[in-house]
Design an enzyme around this catalytic site. Structure first.
Site, PDB file in Angstrom:
ATOM      1  N   ARG A 243      64.101  86.060 -15.359  1.00  0.00           N
ATOM      2  CA  ARG A 243      63.898  85.503 -14.010  1.00  0.00           C
ATOM      3  C   ARG A 243      64.612  86.327 -12.945  1.00  0.00           C
ATOM      4  NH1 ARG A 243      64.219  79.563 -16.645  1.00  0.00           N
ATOM      5  NH2 ARG A 243      62.039  79.603 -17.282  1.00  0.00           N
ATOM      6  N   TYR A 362      54.667  83.015 -13.069  1.00  0.00           N
ATOM      7  CA  TYR A 362      55.102  83.447 -14.420  1.00  0.00           C
ATOM      8  C   TYR A 362      56.616  83.387 -14.600  1.00  0.00           C
ATOM      9  CZ  TYR A 362      54.862  88.463 -12.706  1.00  0.00           C
ATOM     10  OH  TYR A 362      54.964  89.644 -12.040  1.00  0.00           O
ATOM     11  N   GLU A 363      56.988  83.403 -15.889  1.00  0.00           N
ATOM     12  CA  GLU A 363      58.388  83.209 -16.327  1.00  0.00           C
ATOM     13  C   GLU A 363      58.949  81.884 -15.796  1.00  0.00           C
ATOM     14  OE1 GLU A 363      60.866  86.605 -16.764  1.00  0.00           O
ATOM     15  OE2 GLU A 363      59.160  87.922 -17.084  1.00  0.00           O
ATOM     16  N   GLY A 364      58.076  80.887 -15.784  1.00  0.00           N
ATOM     17  CA  GLY A 364      58.429  79.556 -15.308  1.00  0.00           C
ATOM     18  C   GLY A 364      57.979  79.362 -13.878  1.00  0.00           C
TER      19      GLY A 364
END
Ligand SMILES: Cc1cc2nc3c(=O)[nH]c(=O)nc-3n(C[C@H](O)[C@H](O)[C@H](O)COP(=O)(O)OP(=O)(O)OC[C@H]3O[C@@H](n4cnc5c(N)ncnc54)[C@H](O)[C@@H]3O)c2cc1C
Length: 380
Positions: A243, A362-364
């Site tokens: 992140r 993306y990536e949460g």
């Protein structure tokens, strides 16, 4: 508190800035249009040490800190987020994950190639029915003694067809829930491993996104990362650092759009003056500049937390949540400042606006970052 970058960090910033201008900018519009993977550019980034930035030099890495990596990500993303996502996935999800948790033999076999760009890696967590809810893994890795038998489908995998090695998260023991999940290293070309067609995307169109199918793929036991059942923890710890890379990417997209808008506003005239002299435009620039600086401080804070050995789950989630919103807001305003020119490809800001959106997904997603942040502050 000292906000001064070290000489080394300034050098990396300049090197990334130069690379972005000389190597990424030429052809960036055409690659976006044709969804062409930046193959030559990634090869050169590997040769220059940008693909294994934080890895120990004994594995071919550059041995730098997370802050240097974030600084480089910002500069590359100002110009080409399709290339910088490859840098981000390879550095923070694949190389960092392997260096932190893989066995020495796995590091020697894979990490040494991933740091130099001899091959790139992919991180495979998402599935058709397991995105935000990553614990709902349907892909199975059944223990068959000396190997796992891997079956299932992964979705949206960055570097899907261009990677040489894939870190695949799969459920071994359903009874144990997320404690029954493993992370396996799967090589491209393993029998039963198929790559689906390339996704036709809104943004980061040069990046290579595919679904992956595993049909009775035999993965040797020695390819499991960490202890049995460590896979979910591996994914969460790796994504927490990832992140920071995506927050830095969002920051770079915002800063790139702002720089273009500022320049344009000093050249374009209306009503007898440069448009930056209209307060409506000047105030947009003021907001953009302030928000970008605030995003940069959050990104740096998260990177420093990681470098100083502090817990960075909260700071990386805050950095990604905020920087991705700033990327979206800033790019929309950059298009507005460009007027009609903002709506066509030649001026770059429409591409930056399209690229910005993925940083909230993306990536949460941003909603998931808010879950991470709120849980963390309520627990404190
Ligand atoms: C271009 C691209 C590249 C990607 N690269 C990779 C990769 O390399 N590897 C990988 O594993 N994955 C990758 N992904 C997948 C990405 O991480 C997921 O798309 C993302 O996590 C969201 O999952 P989802 O698409 O299933 O959405 P869903 O989980 O179905 O979410 C849909 C919506 O519901 C919201 N939502 C879901 N649950 C909650 C909740 N509890 N509370 C509030 N809101 C909620 C979400 O925020 C979202 O707005 C990529 C995706 C894209 C588009």
């Amino acid at each position: 508190m000292d906000f001064t970058l070290s000489e080394e960090q300034l050098m990396i910033q300049q090197a990334a800035r130069d690379f972005a201008q000389t190597e990424l900018l030429p052809g960036v519009i055409e690659r976006d249009d044709a969804q062409k993977f930046p193959e030559e550019q990634i090869k050169k980034l590997g040769e220059l040490g940008f693909l294994g930035m934080m890895v120990d030099p004994k594995y071919g890495g550059s041995g730098l800190d997370t802050l240097s990596y974030a600084i480089a990500m910002e500069e590359l993303s100002k110009v080409d987020a399709s290339s910088s996502v490859v840098v981000s996935v390879n550095n923070s999800l694949v190389c960092w994950g392997l260096e932190a948790f893989a066995s020495e033999a796995q590091k020697q076999k894979y990490l040494t190639k991933l740091t130099t760009g001899e091959m790139i890696g992919a991180f495979c967590l998402s599935e058709p029915e397991a995105g935000s809810d990553a614990t709902s893994q349907k892909t199975t890795a059944i223990d068959k003694g000396d190997h796992y038998l891997l079956n299932g489908t992964k979705n949206w995998i960055t570097n899907g067809s261009t990677a040489g090695v894939y870190l695949v998260i799969a459920q071994t023991d359903i009874e144990k829930g997320h404690k029954g999940i493993n992370a396996l290293i799967v090589e491209k070309g393993t029998p039963g491993f198929e790559i689906g067609p390339k996704e036709n995307k809104l943004g980061i169109r040069g990046s290579d996104t595919h679904s992956l199918m595993f049909n009775d793929v035999k993965v040797p036991k020695e390819n499991r990362i960490g202890e049995d059942g460590f896979g979910f923890k591996f994914a969460m710890k790796t994504l927490s650092g990832g992140r920071i890379g995506i927050a830095a990417q969002a920051l770079g997209i915002a800063a790139g759009a702002y720089e273009l808008a500022l320049k344009y506003s000093k050249e374009r005239k209306s009503f007898g003056t440069e448009i930056c002299n209209h307060q409506a435009i000047a105030f947009k620039l003021a907001d953009m500049h302030t928000e970008i600086e605030a995003a940069r401080l959050l990104v740096y804070k998260a990177a420093l937390d990681k470098d100083n050995g502090n817990n960075y789950d909260l700071s990386s989630a805050m950095a990604k949540l905020f920087a991705s919103k700033v990327a979206m807001d800033t790019t929309v305003e950059a298009v507005q400042i460009h007027g009609g020119n903002g709506f066509v490809k030649d001026y770059h800001v429409e591409r930056l606006m399209r690229d910005a959106k993925i940083t909230q997904i993306y990536e949460g997603t941003s909603e998931i970052q808010k879950i991470v942040i709120s849980r963390s502050i309520i627990k404190q």
